[in-house]
Design a protein around this motif. Sequence first.
Motif, PDB file in Angstrom:
ATOM      1  N   GLN A  40       0.836  -1.194   0.000  1.00 36.79           N
ATOM      2  CA  GLN A  40       0.000   0.000   0.000  1.00 36.79           C
ATOM      3  C   GLN A  40       0.878   1.253   0.000  1.00 36.79           C
ATOM      4  OE1 GLN A  40      -2.619  -0.408   3.393  1.00 36.79           O
ATOM      5  NE2 GLN A  40      -4.132  -1.523   2.169  1.00 36.79           N
ATOM      6  N   ALA A  41       0.310   2.325  -0.458  1.00 33.12           N
ATOM      7  CA  ALA A  41       1.029   3.597  -0.447  1.00 33.12           C
ATOM      8  C   ALA A  41       1.518   3.903   0.969  1.00 33.12           C
ATOM      9  CB  ALA A  41       0.123   4.712  -0.956  1.00 33.12           C
ATOM     10  N   GLY A  42       2.756   4.341   1.037  1.00 35.02           N
ATOM     11  CA  GLY A  42       3.355   4.635   2.331  1.00 35.02           C
ATOM     12  C   GLY A  42       4.177   3.502   2.915  1.00 35.02           C
ATOM     13  N   ASP A  43       4.000   2.322   2.369  1.00 26.70           N
ATOM     14  CA  ASP A  43       4.738   1.164   2.872  1.00 26.70           C
ATOM     15  C   ASP A  43       6.183   1.181   2.378  1.00 26.70           C
ATOM     16  OD1 ASP A  43       2.096  -1.376   2.819  1.00 26.70           O
ATOM     17  OD2 ASP A  43       2.552   0.264   4.204  1.00 26.70           O
ATOM     18  N   SER A  44       6.957   0.223   2.864  1.00 27.47           N
ATOM     19  CA  SER A  44       8.359   0.061   2.473  1.00 27.47           C
ATOM     20  C   SER A  44       8.586  -1.332   1.905  1.00 27.47           C
ATOM     21  CB  SER A  44       9.281   0.270   3.682  1.00 27.47           C
ATOM     22  OG  SER A  44       9.160   1.570   4.197  1.00 27.47           O
ATOM     23  N   LEU A  45       9.590  -1.425   1.072  1.00 27.48           N
ATOM     24  CA  LEU A  45      10.042  -2.707   0.544  1.00 27.48           C
ATOM     25  C   LEU A  45      11.554  -2.668   0.424  1.00 27.48           C
ATOM     26  CD1 LEU A  45       7.763  -3.762  -2.490  1.00 27.48           C
ATOM     27  CD2 LEU A  45       8.056  -5.000  -0.341  1.00 27.48           C
ATOM     28  N   ARG A  46      12.171  -3.825   0.549  1.00 31.97           N
ATOM     29  CA  ARG A  46      13.593  -3.932   0.271  1.00 31.97           C
ATOM     30  C   ARG A  46      13.804  -4.981  -0.793  1.00 31.97           C
ATOM     31  NH1 ARG A  46      18.926  -5.571   3.835  1.00 31.97           N
ATOM     32  NH2 ARG A  46      18.036  -7.677   3.622  1.00 31.97           N
ATOM     33  N   LEU A  47      14.334  -4.551  -1.908  1.00 30.66           N
ATOM     34  CA  LEU A  47      14.660  -5.464  -2.989  1.00 30.66           C
ATOM     35  C   LEU A  47      16.094  -5.964  -2.804  1.00 30.66           C
ATOM     36  CD1 LEU A  47      13.241  -3.516  -6.053  1.00 30.66           C
ATOM     37  CD2 LEU A  47      12.042  -5.034  -4.448  1.00 30.66           C
ATOM     38  N   SER A  48      16.310  -7.193  -3.237  1.00 33.13           N
ATOM     39  CA  SER A  48      17.639  -7.782  -3.198  1.00 33.13           C
ATOM     40  C   SER A  48      17.998  -8.305  -4.576  1.00 33.13           C
ATOM     41  CB  SER A  48      17.687  -8.950  -2.203  1.00 33.13           C
ATOM     42  OG  SER A  48      17.364  -8.529  -0.903  1.00 33.13           O
ATOM     43  N   CYS A  49      19.258  -8.323  -4.864  1.00 34.99           N
ATOM     44  CA  CYS A  49      19.734  -8.887  -6.123  1.00 34.99           C
ATOM     45  C   CYS A  49      21.025  -9.635  -5.834  1.00 34.99           C
ATOM     46  CB  CYS A  49      19.967  -7.805  -7.156  1.00 34.99           C
ATOM     47  SG  CYS A  49      20.684  -8.399  -8.703  1.00 34.99           S
ATOM     48  N   ALA A  50      20.963 -10.936  -5.953  1.00 35.80           N
ATOM     49  CA  ALA A  50      22.127 -11.779  -5.703  1.00 35.80           C
ATOM     50  C   ALA A  50      22.833 -12.074  -7.016  1.00 35.80           C
ATOM     51  CB  ALA A  50      21.688 -13.079  -5.033  1.00 35.80           C
ATOM     52  N   ALA A  51      24.119 -11.841  -7.045  1.00 44.99           N
ATOM     53  CA  ALA A  51      24.897 -12.031  -8.260  1.00 44.99           C
ATOM     54  C   ALA A  51      25.784 -13.259  -8.137  1.00 44.99           C
ATOM     55  CB  ALA A  51      25.752 -10.804  -8.533  1.00 44.99           C
TER      56      ALA A  51
END
Length: 120
Positions: free
Chosen positions: A12-23
């Motif tokens: 929802q608007a206002g929320d947070s997310l953390r994306l990860s990218c494993a190489a």
Amino acid sequence: VQLQASGGGLVQAGDSLRLSCAASGINFSGYVMAWFRQAPGKEREFVAAIRGSGVSTPYADSMKGRFTVSRDDAKNTVYLQMNSLNSGDTAVYYCAARRIFTPSDVYKYWGQGTQVTVSS
């Protein structure tokens, strides 16, 4: 070479997310890691990049103060912390890699993308 992005989802608007990218398959510390995004019907947009030294590029005004890129070279992983998300952040987010001292607009390796959808 494989870049595996994860962490997207529906929030929802206002929320947070953390994306990860494993190489894997690259000498991670010798690469600049970046995040891009592409919203439906729009061109791909640069989000942020970070060198092995931990120095990041300036963020676009729309993301400044809300997004933070970081990396853990011991884990061969780059992150994108996204706070105060809004509907304008809805997009597929891609991670990419280029060797240092190569042109900043040419990323050789790309991940498969992770969908971020922000509902208002």
